[in-house]
Design an enzyme around this catalytic site. Sequence first.
Site, short mmCIF file in Angstrom:
data_model
loop_
_atom_site.label_atom_id
_atom_site.label_comp_id
_atom_site.label_asym_id
_atom_site.label_seq_id
_atom_site.Cartn_x
_atom_site.Cartn_y
_atom_site.Cartn_z
N GLN A 60 52.62 30.93 36.29
CA GLN A 60 52.98 32.19 35.64
C GLN A 60 52.00 32.59 34.54
OE1 GLN A 60 57.16 32.19 34.54
NE2 GLN A 60 57.77 31.52 36.58
N TYR A 120 57.96 24.67 41.30
CA TYR A 120 58.77 25.05 42.46
C TYR A 120 58.02 25.88 43.50
CZ TYR A 120 59.59 29.25 39.52
OH TYR A 120 59.45 30.37 38.73
N HIS A 268 66.77 25.91 28.03
CA HIS A 268 67.30 27.15 27.45
C HIS A 268 68.67 26.93 26.83
CE1 HIS A 268 63.86 29.08 29.18
NE2 HIS A 268 64.29 28.94 30.41
N ASP A 319 57.19 27.49 29.04
CA ASP A 319 57.89 28.19 30.11
C ASP A 319 56.97 29.11 30.92
OD1 ASP A 319 59.77 29.27 31.81
OD2 ASP A 319 61.20 29.78 30.26
#
Length: 451
Positions: A60, A120, A268, A319
Site C-alpha cells: 500500500q 495478504y 486497531h 499499516d
Amino acid sequence: MAVLFAEQLLTVDGWVQSARLHLLDGRIAKLETSVAAQAGDERHAMIVPALSNLHSHAFQRGMAGLAEVRGSASDNFWSWRETMYRFALRMSPDQLEAVAAQAYVEMLEAGYCRVGEFHYLHHDVDARPYADIAEMAGRIVAAAAHTGIALTLLPVFYAHSSFGAQPPNERQCRFISDLDSYARLSDRCRQLVAKLPSGIVGVAPHSLRAVNPQELTEVARLLPEAPVHIHIAEQLGEVRDCIAWSGARPVRWLLDHAPVDARWCLVHATHVDADEVSGIAGSGAVVGLCPLTEANLGDGIFPVAEYLKAGGRFGVGTDSNVCISVSGELSLLEYSQRLSRKVRNVVKRGAQSTGAALFSYALDGGRRALADARFGIAEGADADLVSLTVSVPATIGRSGDAVLDSWIFASAGGVVDCLWVNGIKQVENGRHRQRERVQTAYKKAITELCA
C-alpha cells in the site's frame, strides 16, 4: 568486534553516560558505562534502541496519496478500500518487491529495525495460485533481505467477505485461502524466512469478517508458539455487523471464543467499551495502534489512557504506509488523546516524560507482538540500535528524555543519524545504504502501476 561509543545511551535500566557497546554476531556482547572512548571506537552523541513496526501492508506504500479525492457520497474506510482493491489487483511480483523494498528503506531511515508484515496479496491477478504458493510472500522476504530490515512475516488467512462466512467478492480474489492451502503457505513461508537473520513467521486471521469461528481456531493453532495478529473493531460498521451476527461486540466475542493471550496482537481495536478494554489488558495481548492510518481513514481514537491504567500494552505500526514516521505515529497518538480530552500529556509511564513514555511503550509492545524478546540495550540483547543527532534545531541543547520529546514532538525529520539491525549498519547520515538503487526500482514499478 565493532565498538560504538555513545555520550548518552538509553539502556533497559535508563540513561547512562559515556558508554561503550561491543557488538558481536548481531548482539551486544559487552556494555561499559562511565568510561572514556578508545581509539577505533565509532563515536555517537546518543544511542537508543530501535523500534519495531508491528503492522504493515507494504504494497500500500505505492498507493499513498491516491485516495484523497472525495466522491459524491460520504467517503470512509469502505470507499478507500475500493481504491486499495483496484491497486492490489494490478500488482505483479516484481512490482510488489520493489514497493516493499521502498517501504522498508523508509522504515529503517525512520528508526524502525523490524517490521510485522501483515501479508495478504497471495495469488496471481486472475486469482490462480502461483506455481510457488508463496511467490508473493517470497518477494516480501527478498525485499527484507535486500534492505536489511528484520522481518516477522504474518501471512494472512482470508476466506470470507463478511460475518457469517459470506462468500468473498471478486475484488478479494488475490487474498483467498482455505485451511489446507493456508497450511501449505505457512510451511513455505517458514522455509523462506529461515534464510533471514532473526526471521520469524506468525499467523494472521485477517479479521472476524474474513474468518469463521472454526477457521479462527484452526489458524491460531497452526503455529502454537508464534504470534497471532488480527484486525479488529477498526470501524463502527464492523461493530454493528458483528453485533447483528453474534449479539456481541467484536473484541468481546474474540475474548469469549478464542484463547487470547500474550501471543496475540489486536490491531486497531479502535471501538471498544470499558469491559473490552479491561479484557484485552487482562489477557496479556498487545494492541497494535496505527495512528497515521487510523486518522487517514477516519477510524476513530483508541482509549489509550484507560487501557494503560488497566495494565495494557501497545505498539505502533505504519499499516497503509501513507506516511512512514516514528515521530508521526507517536505524536499523533498523543495529540489525538489531547484533542479528544482537552488536556495535555496524556500518556504516562512512571517519572518519564511523555515522549519517553510513548517510546518505551512502543518499544516493549512492538517487540512482544513480533515475538522478538531480546529487546532494549543490555548485554546479550540484539544489536538493534539508532543513533540520534543532537545538532539539528529540534535537539540542540537537549539530553536524555528531552531528546526523545523533541524528536517525537518538535522535529521535521533529520534526527535519525545511523541505524543498526543485528549489529549491521543499514543507515548512515540518515540515508539507507541502498536508497538510490531501491528508489530506481520503485520508480519503475509505480510508473507501470499508475499508467
